[in-house]
Each structure stands twice: as C-alpha cells, then as structure tokens.
Design an enzyme around this catalytic site. Structure first.
Site, PDB file in Angstrom:
ATOM      1  N   ARG A 151     -23.794   9.871 -24.247  1.00 56.78           N
ATOM      2  CA  ARG A 151     -23.801   8.750 -23.306  1.00 56.78           C
ATOM      3  C   ARG A 151     -24.990   8.837 -22.350  1.00 56.78           C
TER       4      ARG A 151
ATOM      5  N   VAL B 250     -19.939 -10.576 -24.564  1.00 56.51           N
ATOM      6  CA  VAL B 250     -19.520 -11.808 -23.894  1.00 56.51           C
ATOM      7  C   VAL B 250     -20.197 -11.966 -22.530  1.00 56.51           C
ATOM      8  N   ASP B 251     -20.122 -10.917 -21.718  1.00 60.43           N
ATOM      9  CA  ASP B 251     -20.547 -11.048 -20.327  1.00 60.43           C
ATOM     10  C   ASP B 251     -22.034 -11.348 -20.197  1.00 60.43           C
ATOM     11  N   SER B 252     -22.859 -10.544 -20.873  1.00 59.04           N
ATOM     12  CA  SER B 252     -24.294 -10.753 -20.692  1.00 59.04           C
ATOM     13  C   SER B 252     -24.737 -12.072 -21.336  1.00 59.04           C
ATOM     14  N   THR B 253     -24.052 -12.512 -22.389  1.00 62.20           N
ATOM     15  CA  THR B 253     -24.427 -13.781 -23.013  1.00 62.20           C
ATOM     16  C   THR B 253     -24.085 -14.957 -22.100  1.00 62.20           C
TER      17      THR B 253
ATOM     18  N   GLU C  48       3.635 -10.903  -6.486  1.00 62.28           N
ATOM     19  CA  GLU C  48       2.520 -10.945  -7.433  1.00 62.28           C
ATOM     20  C   GLU C  48       2.865 -10.346  -8.801  1.00 62.28           C
TER      21      GLU C  48
ATOM     22  N   CYS D 185       5.076  -6.392   1.686  1.00 61.43           N
ATOM     23  CA  CYS D 185       5.502  -4.992   1.716  1.00 61.43           C
ATOM     24  C   CYS D 185       4.794  -4.218   2.837  1.00 61.43           C
ATOM     25  N   TYR D 186       3.820  -3.336   2.501  1.00 59.96           N
ATOM     26  CA  TYR D 186       3.103  -2.654   3.586  1.00 59.96           C
ATOM     27  C   TYR D 186       2.537  -3.676   4.560  1.00 59.96           C
TER      28      TYR D 186
ATOM     29  N   GLY E 231       0.826  -1.199   0.000  1.00 57.82           N
ATOM     30  CA  GLY E 231       0.000   0.000   0.000  1.00 57.82           C
ATOM     31  C   GLY E 231       0.858   1.246   0.000  1.00 57.82           C
TER      32      GLY E 231
ATOM     33  N   GLU F  94     -11.691   4.729 -27.515  1.00 59.95           N
ATOM     34  CA  GLU F  94     -12.733   5.325 -28.347  1.00 59.95           C
ATOM     35  C   GLU F  94     -12.343   6.767 -28.683  1.00 59.95           C
TER      36      GLU F  94
ATOM     37  N   SER G 261     -26.822  -7.835 -24.348  1.00 60.92           N
ATOM     38  CA  SER G 261     -26.336  -7.045 -25.480  1.00 60.92           C
ATOM     39  C   SER G 261     -25.802  -7.909 -26.608  1.00 60.92           C
TER      40      SER G 261
ATOM     41  N   ASP H 201     -12.710   9.594 -62.594  1.00 61.62           N
ATOM     42  CA  ASP H 201     -12.546  10.918 -63.195  1.00 61.62           C
ATOM     43  C   ASP H 201     -13.471  11.990 -62.616  1.00 61.62           C
TER      44      ASP H 201
ATOM     45  N   HIS I 212       7.414  -7.861  -3.836  1.00 58.75           N
ATOM     46  CA  HIS I 212       6.078  -8.128  -4.385  1.00 58.75           C
ATOM     47  C   HIS I 212       6.090  -9.413  -5.224  1.00 58.75           C
TER      48      HIS I 212
ATOM     49  N   LYS J  35     -12.310 -11.723 -16.646  1.00 58.79           N
ATOM     50  CA  LYS J  35     -12.784 -11.881 -18.033  1.00 58.79           C
ATOM     51  C   LYS J  35     -12.339 -13.209 -18.650  1.00 58.79           C
TER      52      LYS J  35
ATOM     53  N   LYS K 296      -2.754   4.695 -25.905  1.00 62.70           N
ATOM     54  CA  LYS K 296      -3.493   5.191 -24.736  1.00 62.70           C
ATOM     55  C   LYS K 296      -2.593   4.999 -23.531  1.00 62.70           C
TER      56      LYS K 296
HETATM   57  N1  LIG Z   1     -28.273  -2.946 -26.564  1.00 64.08           N
HETATM   58  C1  LIG Z   1     -28.399  -3.496 -25.362  1.00 64.08           C
HETATM   59  N2  LIG Z   1     -29.499  -4.193 -25.022  1.00 64.08           N
HETATM   60  C2  LIG Z   1     -29.621  -4.744 -23.796  1.00 64.08           C
HETATM   61  N3  LIG Z   1     -28.693  -4.671 -22.855  1.00 64.08           N
HETATM   62  C3  LIG Z   1     -27.571  -3.990 -23.124  1.00 64.08           C
HETATM   63  C4  LIG Z   1     -27.357  -3.369 -24.384  1.00 64.08           C
HETATM   64  N4  LIG Z   1     -26.137  -2.778 -24.368  1.00 64.08           N
HETATM   65  C5  LIG Z   1     -25.620  -3.027 -23.149  1.00 64.08           C
HETATM   66  N5  LIG Z   1     -26.476  -3.748 -22.389  1.00 64.08           N
HETATM   67  C6  LIG Z   1     -26.314  -4.158 -20.994  1.00 64.08           C
HETATM   68  O1  LIG Z   1     -25.224  -3.438 -20.451  1.00 64.08           O
HETATM   69  C7  LIG Z   1     -24.284  -4.309 -19.885  1.00 64.08           C
HETATM   70  C8  LIG Z   1     -22.885  -3.746 -19.969  1.00 64.08           C
HETATM   71  O2  LIG Z   1     -22.392  -3.751 -21.282  1.00 64.08           O
HETATM   72  P1  LIG Z   1     -20.904  -4.239 -21.543  1.00 64.08           P
HETATM   73  O3  LIG Z   1     -20.571  -3.853 -22.945  1.00 64.08           O
HETATM   74  O4  LIG Z   1     -20.025  -3.780 -20.447  1.00 64.08           O
HETATM   75  O5  LIG Z   1     -20.980  -5.847 -21.364  1.00 64.08           O
HETATM   76  P2  LIG Z   1     -21.358  -6.941 -22.448  1.00 64.08           P
HETATM   77  O6  LIG Z   1     -21.911  -6.263 -23.634  1.00 64.08           O
HETATM   78  O7  LIG Z   1     -22.218  -7.989 -21.823  1.00 64.08           O
HETATM   79  O8  LIG Z   1     -19.987  -7.649 -22.751  1.00 64.08           O
HETATM   80  P3  LIG Z   1     -18.724  -7.039 -23.535  1.00 64.08           P
HETATM   81  O9  LIG Z   1     -17.892  -6.376 -22.470  1.00 64.08           O
HETATM   82  O10 LIG Z   1     -18.080  -8.236 -24.094  1.00 64.08           O
HETATM   83  O11 LIG Z   1     -19.224  -6.078 -24.570  1.00 64.08           O
HETATM   84  C9  LIG Z   1     -24.485  -5.610 -20.642  1.00 64.08           C
HETATM   85  O12 LIG Z   1     -24.025  -6.716 -19.904  1.00 64.08           O
HETATM   86  C10 LIG Z   1     -25.981  -5.622 -20.837  1.00 64.08           C
HETATM   87  O13 LIG Z   1     -26.613  -6.096 -19.656  1.00 64.08           O
HETATM   88  O1  LIG Z   2     -19.958   0.251 -22.030  1.00 64.96           O
HETATM   89  C1  LIG Z   2     -19.227   1.218 -22.340  1.00 64.96           C
HETATM   90  N1  LIG Z   2     -19.757   2.469 -22.295  1.00 64.96           N
HETATM   91  C2  LIG Z   2     -19.069   3.586 -22.636  1.00 64.96           C
HETATM   92  O2  LIG Z   2     -19.582   4.696 -22.575  1.00 64.96           O
HETATM   93  C3  LIG Z   2     -17.712   3.383 -23.054  1.00 64.96           C
HETATM   94  N2  LIG Z   2     -16.724   4.236 -23.459  1.00 64.96           N
HETATM   95  C4  LIG Z   2     -15.633   3.461 -23.752  1.00 64.96           C
HETATM   96  N3  LIG Z   2     -15.906   2.167 -23.524  1.00 64.96           N
HETATM   97  C5  LIG Z   2     -15.007   1.015 -23.662  1.00 64.96           C
HETATM   98  O3  LIG Z   2     -14.076   1.034 -22.595  1.00 64.96           O
HETATM   99  C6  LIG Z   2     -12.767   0.641 -23.035  1.00 64.96           C
HETATM  100  C7  LIG Z   2     -11.775   1.766 -22.797  1.00 64.96           C
HETATM  101  O4  LIG Z   2     -12.172   2.842 -23.605  1.00 64.96           O
HETATM  102  P1  LIG Z   2     -11.625   4.354 -23.506  1.00 64.96           P
HETATM  103  O5  LIG Z   2     -10.136   4.256 -23.543  1.00 64.96           O
HETATM  104  O6  LIG Z   2     -12.195   5.040 -24.704  1.00 64.96           O
HETATM  105  O7  LIG Z   2     -12.103   4.913 -22.204  1.00 64.96           O
HETATM  106  C8  LIG Z   2     -12.942   0.277 -24.505  1.00 64.96           C
HETATM  107  O8  LIG Z   2     -13.178  -1.112 -24.591  1.00 64.96           O
HETATM  108  C9  LIG Z   2     -14.177   1.071 -24.920  1.00 64.96           C
HETATM  109  O9  LIG Z   2     -14.874   0.483 -26.021  1.00 64.96           O
HETATM  110  C10 LIG Z   2     -17.186   2.091 -23.092  1.00 64.96           C
HETATM  111  N4  LIG Z   2     -17.934   1.030 -22.730  1.00 64.96           N
HETATM  112  N1  LIG Z   3       4.641  -1.111  -1.901  1.00 67.78           N
HETATM  113  C1  LIG Z   3       4.404  -0.914  -0.616  1.00 67.78           C
HETATM  114  O1  LIG Z   3       3.608  -1.631   0.007  1.00 67.78           O
HETATM  115  C2  LIG Z   3       5.057   0.255   0.010  1.00 67.78           C
HETATM  116  C3  LIG Z   3       4.852   0.327   1.507  1.00 67.78           C
HETATM  117  C4  LIG Z   3       5.266   1.652   2.107  1.00 67.78           C
HETATM  118  N2  LIG Z   3       4.401   2.686   1.644  1.00 67.78           N
HETATM  119  C5  LIG Z   3       6.732   1.950   1.739  1.00 67.78           C
HETATM  120  O2  LIG Z   3       6.988   2.894   1.021  1.00 67.78           O
HETATM  121  O3  LIG Z   3       7.594   1.232   2.167  1.00 67.78           O
HETATM  122 MG   LIG Z   4     -20.895  -4.735 -24.710  1.00 69.90          MG
END
Ligand SMILES: Nc1ncnc2c1ncn2[C@@H]1O[C@H](COP(=O)(O)OP(=O)(O)OP(=O)(O)O)[C@@H](O)[C@H]1O
Ligand SMILES: O=c1[nH]c(=O)c2[nH+]cn([C@@H]3O[C@H](COP(=O)(O)O)[C@@H](O)[C@H]3O)c2[nH]1
Ligand SMILES: NC(=O)CC[C@H](N)C(=O)O
Ligand SMILES: [Mg+2]
Length: 525
Positions: free
Chosen positions: A304, A234-237, A178, A89-90, A62, A523, A231, A462, A176, A381, A517
């Site tokens: 958004r 991956v996660d929601s599926t 890890e 460490c800490y 920490g 994005e 959506s 042209d 560390h 993930k 980045k």
């Molecule tokens: N078009 C949509 N319709 C319904 N649910 C949505 C939609 N877009 C996003 N969501 C909801 O928002 C959640 C967050 O979206 P997010 O993109 O983080 O996850 P994901 O789409 O499941 O997986 P991945 O990270 O692989 O895109 C989804 O899990 C889903 O529940």
């Molecule tokens: O669900 C989302 N809603 C958002 O508003 C949003 N903005 C960025 N991203 C995703 O996040 C990751 C990092 O993106 P950025 O570097 O653009 O912040 C990348 O995977 C981006 O696609 C979003 N996902």
């Molecule tokens: N990485 C750490 O846990 C650092 C511990 C403490 N802050 C130090 O500087 O020693």
């Molecule tokens: Mg998604």
C-alpha cells in the site's frame, strides 16, 4: 474546508452537534431522506465561528455522563440563535444539566425497545404519530424536570421521556429517533425540521447540480485551471463530470495506470470518460514503474505504501507537464471526498485502531500548495450515485462496486508480478461477467477474485496439473464496516469455477470465501 460559498449558506440547514454517539451520522442521514439539508459538526463547535445560521439545532447522544468532570458541553450561544433545539439522549441530559443539574445514574441501564406514550398529542413534534416503539440506549436519566420545562411523553422506565420548554421551542427526548428500531422516529425528526424549524425541503440533487456548478465557477474564476486524479470509480468520475460541466477543458483529469488495474480498465475508462462524457482525461501508463517498485514485496502494508508514494510521484510529475492557457500555474486540485470521510475526520471520537491503511491516494498531495475543490464533500454515496445518474453518467458506472486504490496488488497475495496480476485479472473478469449475466451485480456490494500463493494438484485432460488457487469473494454490506458473504446458488459457483479453471492458465482450483467481516476483512490483504 474548500473555499467558496458554503452549501449551508445556500440551503436551509439543520445543525447536528455530535457528542460521539455511534448513531449521530444517522440523524443527518434521516433528514436528508426528507430532502432536508443537515450538517454534522463536533459538539465543541463555537457558534460564532460557524459562518452560517442554522434553522434548528440537534444535540446528539453520546457515551459520556453530563455530570462527569471531563464531559463535553455545548456552546451556550446556541440558545441565542433563537431557533428550535432538540436534545437526543445525552443531548437532552445536557439541556437538563444546564437547567438545574437534575441528571444522575439511573437504577438500571435501559438498552432496547420501549413504548413511547405521548401525553401532548397536539405538540407539533408528535404530528402524525401515536404511541409507538422507540429505541433506548442509556444508563443516566433525568431525576426531575429541568427548570422551565414540562413533560410531553413518558415510557415505563423514563418519566421524562419527552420534555419541552414552557415558552421556547427547546425539546428533549430520551430515546433515539434516528435508528430504525424507533418505528416513528423518522416522522419525529421530520416534524422537528419542518413543523418546528420551518426548513424548506429543497435538498435534491437536481437543485444541487446548479448550485454546485455556480459555486465551482465562482471559486475557480474565469481563467484558472484545475487538475484531478481520476480512477474510473464512482466518486472521482462524478466529481470530474461536475467539473467538466462547470469549466470544460480547464479541468485536466489524470488516470494513472499502475499496472494493477482490472482487465482493460484504463482503455475502458478512457473510452467512457473521454468519448462518452467529454472529460478532458489523460491516461498515464506507469505500470512498469509500479511493478518494478513492487518487486519482491510481500507485506500488504508495504504494498500500500509503495503504491501510494509512487502514485503521488507520478501524479506530480504529470501535473507539472500541464501548462495552463493563462500562463499561470495550475491552482486547484479536485478531490472526490465524500461526507462519510468528512464525518470520520471531524467526529467527536477517540482514536480507533488501524487495521489497514486505506489511503485515499489523492489525499496525500499536501505539499503541492494547490487549493482543494471537493464538490462531493457534503454528499453520501447514494446521493453521489443519484447525482451521477442526473449528470448522464452510464448506469453501469454509477453502480460500480468500489475498487481499492492499490487494486489487484492486494488481491495477488504474496509477491506481485505481471504474470500473477494477469491470472488474477482474468479470473476476476470471468467472475464479474458471470455475476452480471446472472443479474446479481446490484445485489452484491463488492465482488472480486484473489490469487493465493499456494499450489495445488489437479488433473486436466488426463494430465497432472500443479497450479495456483483462486478465492472468490462477494459481500453484502451497507457501510463496509461489517459485511456478510453473499449466498450464491451452487449452480452459479459451479459454472464460475469451471470457467476459471478451463480458461485461465495457472489456476488448478477455485474456492469461495464464506467468512463474514468481522472476523475477516473484505480484502484478503
Ligand atoms: N489509478 C488511479 N488513477 C488516478 N487516480 C486514482 C487512481 N486510483 C485512485 N485514484 C484517486 O484516489 C481516489 C480514491 O479512490 P477511491 O477508490 O476511494 O474512490 P473512487 O475510485 O473515485 O470511487 P470508488 O469508491 O467507487 O472506487 C479517487 O477518487 C481518485 O482521485
Ligand atoms: O482505496 C482503498 N485503499 C485500500 O488500501 C483499501 N483496502 C481496502 N479497501 C476497501 O475498503 C473496503 C473495506 O475493506 P476491508 O474490510 O478490507 O478493510 C472495501 O471496499 C475494500 O475494497 C481499500 N480501499
Ligand atoms: N446514548 C446516549 O446518549 C447515552 C447518554 C449517557 N451516556 C447515558 O448513558 O445515559
Ligand atoms: Mg476506487
């Protein structure tokens, strides 16, 4: 926390208490790689409120100094658990502070590699290890042995690099283990969990499926029904498939077509999830509603917000239409929350600046008074992907790039109109198609096309053209916090550019984004 029996009550669990180190989550990660279940909680966690008994406790590193007035301290009840403890460490400095307070500023900061010299090779913590490189990151150090401890390892700058209690299995290490720079760090963590804590190595996705399906069934009961926003990501599926295995058609999935999905996405997702995976899914076409609300809006954060709010509105409206067979109302909401989201919200860290608001659209439905079910909240993930494969979800879907909730609306820079979305969609589709054809999809973490609100002159057949610009983006990353652009072969870019300009009306030029980045984000908005 979702109701029901906790995973930590079912699997042997190592408790990681987080003191705010940037590496804390890696401790959990490493243990999971050895099929050992580990859970991270803030260092302020009261042991009496835990609700389960850990097989061992790890105190993370920490940024604080244990001797500072506002330094965080551990609940001393960990010592009454009579399980092995490892301070990193800490964490080690905290053990020393509790046992004699011999901790202070070192004469020099130590950041980087050091050589670990093991003194007690017979100690189970060092089983299978020899003198190796370890990673240091500290400014404080032990000025003497804590009361009741002895030294088991040293380094050039740290005479107390590894310590152990004379009679109890309480360990401290200054480095560390890890981080990957500590070449035998993984072995040390495994030794702690397996040799000292006797943790079973049964944390596998095969075992998780059965446990989780039972947990969901117990939680939901025999008649209640569940809704979830899905959506096609991956996660929601994966979460939906798990729900379907557990309760079948008592789970109702809703996909909202917000008008800014990828080309043919709603239809494709419907086909895969309903026909392929037997998920009870409805697609709601709300594209006109979304596009109308987005009219004239150019500010990315406003886009958004509008999409997030409209989404909730549409989802609630659709949820109300569902009439459960038991005559009661819907009682549960499924969410695809992952462990990194949980860690982010519980971690012992100060506030960080908001660059953009990534709302988990599903995460805002608090006033729905539904109980949450989050079957993936313990998983990283890669574990979710493995689980997806085991559940029979097609490989292509399991390995899909992430797609943001606001979709193409944040990839059409400036105003979002149906026509602009159509151009971005077609270009994106060609780009992804070519990436797949070239066998590059799985090497890239995320790729997409952006439509820029600038016009440029070109010549085709042209004729003078005066059309827009497509920017292609492809990145490699492990955590999406930092990213590098993907080094395509020139011939690949040439082919994609030529196809996009030829096949997509309204595009005069294609560029490739070569910004990492930071300073850019993934994005464009
Ligand atoms: N078009 C949509 N319709 C319904 N649910 C949505 C939609 N877009 C996003 N969501 C909801 O928002 C959640 C967050 O979206 P997010 O993109 O983080 O996850 P994901 O789409 O499941 O997986 P991945 O990270 O692989 O895109 C989804 O899990 C889903 O529940
Ligand atoms: O669900 C989302 N809603 C958002 O508003 C949003 N903005 C960025 N991203 C995703 O996040 C990751 C990092 O993106 P950025 O570097 O653009 O912040 C990348 O995977 C981006 O696609 C979003 N996902
Ligand atoms: N990485 C750490 O846990 C650092 C511990 C403490 N802050 C130090 O500087 O020693
Ligand atoms: Mg998604």
């Amino acid at each position: 926390m979702a109701a029901g029996e906790q995973v930590s009550n079912i699997f042997d669990t190592i408790l990681v208490l987080d003191f705010g180190s940037q590496y804390s989550h890696l401790i959990t990660r490493r243990l999971r790689e050895f099929n050992i279940y580990a859970e991270m909680l803030p260092c302020t966690q009261k042991i009496s409120e835990l609700g389960w008994t850990p097989k061992g406790v790890i105190l993370s590193g920490g940024p604080y100094s244990v001797y500072a007035e506002d330094a965080p301290h551990v609940d001393h009840a960990i010592f009454d658990l009579n399980v092995p403890i490892l301070g990193i460490c800490y964490g080690m400095q905290e053990l020393a502070w509790i046992n004699g307070k011999q901790v202070g500023r070192g004469d020099k900061r130590e950041y980087g590699p050091a050589t670990l010299k093991v003194i007690d090779n017979s100690n189970p913590l060092f089983k299978g290890m020899n003198d190796s490189t370890v990673w240091m990151s500290h400014g404080d150090k032990l000025h003497g042995l804590p009361t009741g401890y002895k030294t088991i390892a040293v380094s050039d700058n740290s005479p107390y690099c590894g310590i152990v209690h004379e009679t109890k299995a309480i360990y401290g290490i200054q480095f560390h283990p890890e981080v990957t720079h500590s070449t035998q760090g993984k072995t040390l963590l495994k030794n702690f969990a397996v040799e000292l804590c006797h943790t079973k190595q049964n944390w596998t996705m095969e075992n998780f499926i059965d446990t989780e399906i039972n947990r969901i069934r117990n939680l939901v009961g025999p008649t209640a029904e569940v809704i979830g926003a899905v959506s096609g990501g991956v996660d929601s599926t994966v979460a939906s498939k798990l729900m379907t295995e557990a309760i079948g058609d008592r789970f109702h999935a809703i996909l909202v077509d917000n008008g800014v999905l990828r080309l043919n996405e709603a239809a494709n997702v419907k086909k895969t999830l309903v026909e392929g995976l037997g998920i009870n899914l409805d697609v709601v076409d709300a594209s006109e509603e979304f596009l109308t609300k987005l009219k004239g809006v150019t500010d990315p954060e406003k886009k958004r917000k509008i999409i997030g709010n409209t989404f909730i509105h549409v989802f609630e409206r659709e949820a109300e239409k569902i009439k459960p067979k038991d005559g009661k109302e819907i009682q549960f909401l499924l969410q695809g929350t992952l462990y990194p989201d949980v860690i982010e919200s519980i971690s012992f860290k100060g506030p960080s600046q908001t660059i953009k608001t990534h709302h988990n659209v599903g995460g805002l439905l608090e006033n729905m008074k539904l109980k949450l079910i989050e079957p993936l909240r313990e998983l990283f993930k890669d574990e979710v992907r493995h689980l997806g494969e085991l559940l029979g979800i097609p490989h292509d879907l399991v390995w899909r790039h992430p797609f943001p909730g606001p979709g193409i609306a944040i990839r059409v820079l400036g105003e979002v109109t149906k026509e602009q979305v159509e151009i971005a969609r077609k270009a994106d589709n060609i780009y992804i198609e070519e990436i797949k054809k070239a066998g590059l999809y799985n090497q890239i973490s995320q790729a997409f096309a952006c439509l820029l609100p600038v016009k440029s002159v070109g010549v085709m057949g042209d004729q003078r053209t005066y059309d827009q610009v497509i920017a292609l983006r492809a990145i490699e990353t492990t955590d999406f916090m930092t990213a590098d652009w993907f080094p395509f072969e020139h011939s690949f870019l040439k082919k994609v550019a030529s196809r996009i300009v030829n096949e997509v009306d309204g595009v005069a030029r294609v560029t490739y984004d070569i910004t990492s980045k930071p300073p850019a984000t993934v994005e464009w908005e």
